[in-house]
Design a protein around this motif. Structure first.
Motif, PDB file in Angstrom:
ATOM      1  N   ILE A  30       0.832  -1.277  -0.070  1.00 34.72           N
ATOM      2  CA  ILE A  30      -0.015   0.140   0.039  1.00 34.72           C
ATOM      3  C   ILE A  30       0.865   1.162  -0.067  1.00 34.72           C
ATOM      4  O   ILE A  30       1.870   1.309   0.802  1.00 34.72           O
ATOM      5  CB  ILE A  30      -0.609  -0.209   1.363  1.00 34.72           C
ATOM      6  CG1 ILE A  30      -1.643  -1.290   1.239  1.00 34.72           C
ATOM      7  CG2 ILE A  30      -1.783   1.220   1.276  1.00 34.72           C
ATOM      8  CD1 ILE A  30      -2.444  -1.138   2.765  1.00 34.72           C
ATOM      9  N   TYR A 122      -7.838  -0.881   5.871  1.00 35.71           N
ATOM     10  CA  TYR A 122      -7.637  -0.933   4.590  1.00 35.71           C
ATOM     11  C   TYR A 122      -8.899  -1.687   3.755  1.00 35.71           C
ATOM     12  O   TYR A 122      -9.199  -1.180   2.868  1.00 35.71           O
ATOM     13  CB  TYR A 122      -6.237  -1.555   4.115  1.00 35.71           C
ATOM     14  CG  TYR A 122      -5.999  -1.436   2.520  1.00 35.71           C
ATOM     15  CD1 TYR A 122      -5.809  -0.294   1.961  1.00 35.71           C
ATOM     16  CD2 TYR A 122      -5.900  -2.592   1.951  1.00 35.71           C
ATOM     17  CE1 TYR A 122      -5.582  -0.102   0.438  1.00 35.71           C
ATOM     18  CE2 TYR A 122      -5.588  -2.652   0.744  1.00 35.71           C
ATOM     19  CZ  TYR A 122      -5.439  -1.367  -0.131  1.00 35.71           C
ATOM     20  OH  TYR A 122      -5.231  -1.174  -1.290  1.00 35.71           O
ATOM     21  N   GLU A 123      -9.222  -2.976   4.334  1.00 35.91           N
ATOM     22  CA  GLU A 123     -10.189  -3.550   4.107  1.00 35.91           C
ATOM     23  C   GLU A 123     -11.523  -2.964   3.905  1.00 35.91           C
ATOM     24  O   GLU A 123     -12.339  -2.823   2.880  1.00 35.91           O
ATOM     25  CB  GLU A 123     -10.466  -4.857   4.643  1.00 35.91           C
ATOM     26  CG  GLU A 123     -11.006  -5.984   4.256  1.00 35.91           C
ATOM     27  CD  GLU A 123     -11.038  -7.271   5.246  1.00 35.91           C
ATOM     28  OE1 GLU A 123     -12.054  -7.816   5.571  1.00 35.91           O
ATOM     29  OE2 GLU A 123      -9.900  -7.713   5.277  1.00 35.91           O
ATOM     30  N   GLN A 126     -11.636  -0.398   1.263  1.00 33.29           N
ATOM     31  CA  GLN A 126     -11.705  -1.025  -0.162  1.00 33.29           C
ATOM     32  C   GLN A 126     -13.324  -1.168  -0.623  1.00 33.29           C
ATOM     33  O   GLN A 126     -13.526  -1.059  -1.682  1.00 33.29           O
ATOM     34  CB  GLN A 126     -11.258  -2.417  -0.177  1.00 33.29           C
ATOM     35  CG  GLN A 126      -9.590  -2.203  -0.350  1.00 33.29           C
ATOM     36  CD  GLN A 126      -9.094  -3.625  -0.363  1.00 33.29           C
ATOM     37  OE1 GLN A 126      -9.647  -4.627  -0.942  1.00 33.29           O
ATOM     38  NE2 GLN A 126      -7.799  -4.085   0.243  1.00 33.29           N
ATOM     39  N   LYS A 130     -14.839   2.517  -3.720  1.00 31.52           N
ATOM     40  CA  LYS A 130     -13.793   2.227  -4.380  1.00 31.52           C
ATOM     41  C   LYS A 130     -13.614   1.079  -5.088  1.00 31.52           C
ATOM     42  O   LYS A 130     -14.158   0.120  -4.576  1.00 31.52           O
ATOM     43  CB  LYS A 130     -12.449   2.516  -3.462  1.00 31.52           C
ATOM     44  CG  LYS A 130     -12.524   3.987  -2.706  1.00 31.52           C
ATOM     45  CD  LYS A 130     -11.176   4.182  -2.250  1.00 31.52           C
ATOM     46  CE  LYS A 130     -11.103   5.516  -1.634  1.00 31.52           C
ATOM     47  NZ  LYS A 130     -10.115   6.497  -1.635  1.00 31.52           N
ATOM     48  N   ALA A 132     -11.009  -1.816  -5.726  1.00 28.93           N
ATOM     49  CA  ALA A 132      -9.702  -2.247  -5.097  1.00 28.93           C
ATOM     50  C   ALA A 132      -9.197  -3.361  -5.784  1.00 28.93           C
ATOM     51  O   ALA A 132     -10.246  -4.310  -5.909  1.00 28.93           O
ATOM     52  CB  ALA A 132      -9.779  -2.362  -3.681  1.00 28.93           C
ATOM     53  N   LYS A 134      -5.370  -6.117  -6.931  1.00 26.49           N
ATOM     54  CA  LYS A 134      -4.149  -6.268  -6.421  1.00 26.49           C
ATOM     55  C   LYS A 134      -3.369  -6.825  -7.881  1.00 26.49           C
ATOM     56  O   LYS A 134      -4.093  -7.542  -8.862  1.00 26.49           O
ATOM     57  CB  LYS A 134      -3.728  -7.465  -5.569  1.00 26.49           C
ATOM     58  CG  LYS A 134      -2.591  -7.471  -5.280  1.00 26.49           C
ATOM     59  CD  LYS A 134      -2.560  -8.917  -4.192  1.00 26.49           C
ATOM     60  CE  LYS A 134      -1.212  -9.273  -3.672  1.00 26.49           C
ATOM     61  NZ  LYS A 134      -1.091 -10.443  -2.743  1.00 26.49           N
ATOM     62  N   TYR A 139      -1.284  -3.327  -4.107  1.00 27.89           N
ATOM     63  CA  TYR A 139      -2.767  -2.995  -4.094  1.00 27.89           C
ATOM     64  C   TYR A 139      -3.054  -1.703  -4.670  1.00 27.89           C
ATOM     65  O   TYR A 139      -2.234  -0.696  -4.448  1.00 27.89           O
ATOM     66  CB  TYR A 139      -3.353  -3.171  -2.549  1.00 27.89           C
ATOM     67  CG  TYR A 139      -3.410  -4.445  -1.792  1.00 27.89           C
ATOM     68  CD1 TYR A 139      -2.272  -4.795  -1.165  1.00 27.89           C
ATOM     69  CD2 TYR A 139      -4.493  -5.026  -1.874  1.00 27.89           C
ATOM     70  CE1 TYR A 139      -2.428  -5.917  -0.430  1.00 27.89           C
ATOM     71  CE2 TYR A 139      -4.483  -6.400  -1.128  1.00 27.89           C
ATOM     72  CZ  TYR A 139      -3.524  -6.648  -0.460  1.00 27.89           C
ATOM     73  OH  TYR A 139      -3.578  -8.015  -0.100  1.00 27.89           O
ATOM     74  N   ASN A 141      -6.353   1.258  -5.434  1.00 31.36           N
ATOM     75  CA  ASN A 141      -7.815   1.799  -4.972  1.00 31.36           C
ATOM     76  C   ASN A 141      -8.219   2.865  -5.982  1.00 31.36           C
ATOM     77  O   ASN A 141      -7.394   3.902  -6.180  1.00 31.36           O
ATOM     78  CB  ASN A 141      -7.747   2.489  -3.926  1.00 31.36           C
ATOM     79  CG  ASN A 141      -8.158   1.385  -2.623  1.00 31.36           C
ATOM     80  OD1 ASN A 141      -8.867   0.386  -3.024  1.00 31.36           O
ATOM     81  ND2 ASN A 141      -7.356   1.457  -1.431  1.00 31.36           N
TER      82      ASN A 141
END
Length: 162
Positions: A30, A122-123, A126, A130, A132, A134, A139, A141
């Protein structure tokens, strides 16, 4: 990019938390803009100058304006910020609830506790407006209102955003 504010009147504590957060965000992939503040007024001025934070790690016992009053002022303009109180004073926990913190953690905070908190926030972020994903262990966003369209051909995916 996550904007993270760390506010404590003990410099060693701020440095320790910053080091933990940098390691965790790097490990997860991140990008983070981390700002250090040493009083509630410093934090409020930082918000006024550079904008809102996604996460604030905030001590309650600060010189001058305490952390709860600082959080109250932040809440007047930002109801979405994830405030995490990190303190050694449990007697403030009931009062702290009034500013709707994301968490309330006892000092000293361990690396494992910090890692869980950053991952949980962070979860949550997401999910909030947003997209999100990977890619190559990093990661990303993207705000939903900036996405113009998605395109997919076989194993190749493309997102056009402004």
């Amino acid at each position: 990019m996550l904007r993270i504010g760390i506010c404590d009147d003990i410099r060693e504590e701020v440095e320790k938390q910053e080091k933990q957060v940098r390691q965790i965000t790097y490990q997860i992939g991140i990008r983070a803009d981390i700002r250090k503040c040493y009083s509630g007024m410093d934090l409020l001025m930082e918000i006024e100058l550079s904008g809102q934070f996604d996460i604030i790690l905030l001590d309650i016992e600060l010189g001058g304006m305490n952390g709860i009053e600082t959080a109250r002022q932040i809440r007047e303009s930002d109801v979405n910020c994830n405030i995490i109180f990190i303190t050694s004073f449990e007697q403030y926990s009931k009062e702290a609830i009034s500013v709707h913190p994301f968490a309330f953690v006892d000092k000293p905070i361990t690396y494992a506790q910090m890692e869980k908190l950053i991952s949980d926030v962070y979860e949550k972020l997401q999910i909030d407006d947003k997209f999100a994903f990977k890619s190559n262990k990093t990661y990303y966003n993207i705000s939903l209102n900036k996405i113009m369209y998605f395109m997919s051909e076989k194993n190749y995916k493309c997102i056009l955003y402004r």
